[in-house]
Design an enzyme around this catalytic site. Structure first.
Site, PDB file in Angstrom:
ATOM      1  N   ARG A 101       0.738  -1.299  -0.002  1.00  0.00           N
ATOM      2  CA  ARG A 101      -0.132  -0.040   0.051  1.00  0.00           C
ATOM      3  C   ARG A 101       0.853   1.180   0.041  1.00  0.00           C
ATOM      4  O   ARG A 101       0.366   2.264  -0.634  1.00  0.00           O
ATOM      5  CB  ARG A 101      -0.948  -0.052   1.200  1.00  0.00           C
ATOM      6  CG  ARG A 101      -2.039  -1.101   0.986  1.00  0.00           C
ATOM      7  CD  ARG A 101      -2.763  -1.019   2.428  1.00  0.00           C
ATOM      8  NE  ARG A 101      -4.069  -2.083   2.333  1.00  0.00           N
ATOM      9  CZ  ARG A 101      -3.930  -3.389   2.371  1.00  0.00           C
ATOM     10  NH1 ARG A 101      -2.871  -3.962   2.583  1.00  0.00           N
ATOM     11  NH2 ARG A 101      -5.179  -4.002   2.089  1.00  0.00           N
TER      12      ARG A 101
ATOM     13  N   ASP B 147     -10.803  -3.398   6.865  1.00  0.00           N
ATOM     14  CA  ASP B 147     -10.153  -4.357   7.380  1.00  0.00           C
ATOM     15  C   ASP B 147     -11.017  -5.146   8.433  1.00  0.00           C
ATOM     16  O   ASP B 147     -11.225  -6.555   8.533  1.00  0.00           O
ATOM     17  CB  ASP B 147      -9.018  -4.104   8.285  1.00  0.00           C
ATOM     18  CG  ASP B 147      -7.853  -3.380   7.316  1.00  0.00           C
ATOM     19  OD1 ASP B 147      -7.953  -4.033   5.968  1.00  0.00           O
ATOM     20  OD2 ASP B 147      -7.200  -2.871   7.693  1.00  0.00           O
TER      21      ASP B 147
ATOM     22  N   ARG C 205     -13.675  -7.418   6.607  1.00  0.00           N
ATOM     23  CA  ARG C 205     -12.953  -8.724   6.113  1.00  0.00           C
ATOM     24  C   ARG C 205     -12.690  -9.582   7.362  1.00  0.00           C
ATOM     25  O   ARG C 205     -12.967 -10.928   7.223  1.00  0.00           O
ATOM     26  CB  ARG C 205     -11.595  -8.434   5.518  1.00  0.00           C
ATOM     27  CG  ARG C 205     -12.074  -7.575   4.136  1.00  0.00           C
ATOM     28  CD  ARG C 205     -10.574  -7.058   3.498  1.00  0.00           C
ATOM     29  NE  ARG C 205     -10.661  -6.491   2.368  1.00  0.00           N
ATOM     30  CZ  ARG C 205      -9.804  -5.922   1.763  1.00  0.00           C
ATOM     31  NH1 ARG C 205      -8.623  -5.577   2.304  1.00  0.00           N
ATOM     32  NH2 ARG C 205     -10.129  -5.427   0.275  1.00  0.00           N
TER      33      ARG C 205
ATOM     34  N   HIS D 197      -4.961   1.172   8.084  1.00  0.00           N
ATOM     35  CA  HIS D 197      -5.366   0.033   7.237  1.00  0.00           C
ATOM     36  C   HIS D 197      -4.325  -0.710   6.660  1.00  0.00           C
ATOM     37  O   HIS D 197      -3.313  -0.136   6.187  1.00  0.00           O
ATOM     38  CB  HIS D 197      -6.071   1.018   6.100  1.00  0.00           C
ATOM     39  CG  HIS D 197      -6.546   0.084   4.842  1.00  0.00           C
ATOM     40  ND1 HIS D 197      -7.645  -0.941   5.210  1.00  0.00           N
ATOM     41  CD2 HIS D 197      -6.170  -0.075   3.659  1.00  0.00           C
ATOM     42  CE1 HIS D 197      -7.665  -1.617   4.116  1.00  0.00           C
ATOM     43  NE2 HIS D 197      -6.781  -1.053   3.184  1.00  0.00           N
TER      44      HIS D 197
END
Length: 180
Positions: free
Chosen positions: A49, A109, A112, A136
């Site tokens: 990321r 997150d 999930r 994140h």
């Protein structure tokens, strides 16, 4: 020694449901549909990321001032990775008050995490409660002490849940959250 799943519930069905397949369908080929399709095709597998930062900052430098120019009373919700960094960049580029620039943070997150934990337990995701905090992605932290099913704290069933000493290796579930 019984597992968390065995202690929590007795499975009613024989075999677990088939796992979902990774498939995306884009309906519409207008500007939004095409942008979605192109974005999906251009995500580099294995790219962190943080590697996305400079590329996305350059895009944000072009679009954020235009958003504010044409929608000065807007609230901007940032969902691009790395979301925390880009939310800050958006706030600085926009000049908007901080309460009008919102990042999705670890909401994704957490969702999930709830889904994968519930899947492993063989229950519906709405029956599992748990959160992921922090930034994140790679540095996020699951709150194992708060993970529960119908108020039954999983840490009370497995005191080692989420630790290196956890024989059931529940940390693999959080790792899967980060890798998605």
């Amino acid at each position: 020694m019984s597992s968390v799943l065995q202690k929590l519930i007795t499975p009613l069905a024989g075999s677990p449901a088939e796992p979902p397949r990774n498939k995306v369908t884009v309906v519409g080929v207008g500007q939004v549909g095409m942008a979605c399709a192109i974005s999906i095709l251009l995500r580099q597998e294995g790219e962190s990321r943080l590697n996305l930062v400079q590329r996305n900052v350059n895009v944000f430098k072009a679009i954020v001032p235009q958003i504010v120019k044409y929608s000065p009373d807007c609230t901007i919700i940032v969902v691009s990775n790395p979301v925390d960094v880009l939310t800050y960049v958006t706030w600085k580029l926009s000049g908007l008050p901080k309460h009008r620039v919102i990042g999705s943070g670890t909401n994704l997150d957490s969702a999930r995490f709830r889904y994968l934990m519930a899947e492993r337990l063989g229950i519906h995701a709405s029956s599992f409660n748990g959160w992921v905090l922090g930034e994140h992605g790679d540095t996020s932290v699951p709150v194992w002490s708060g993970a529960n099913v119908a108020g039954v704290n999983l840490q009370s069933l497995n005191p080692d849940i989420g630790t290196e000493g956890d024989e059931e290796q529940w940390t693999a579930t959080h790792k899967a959250v980060v890798e998605r």
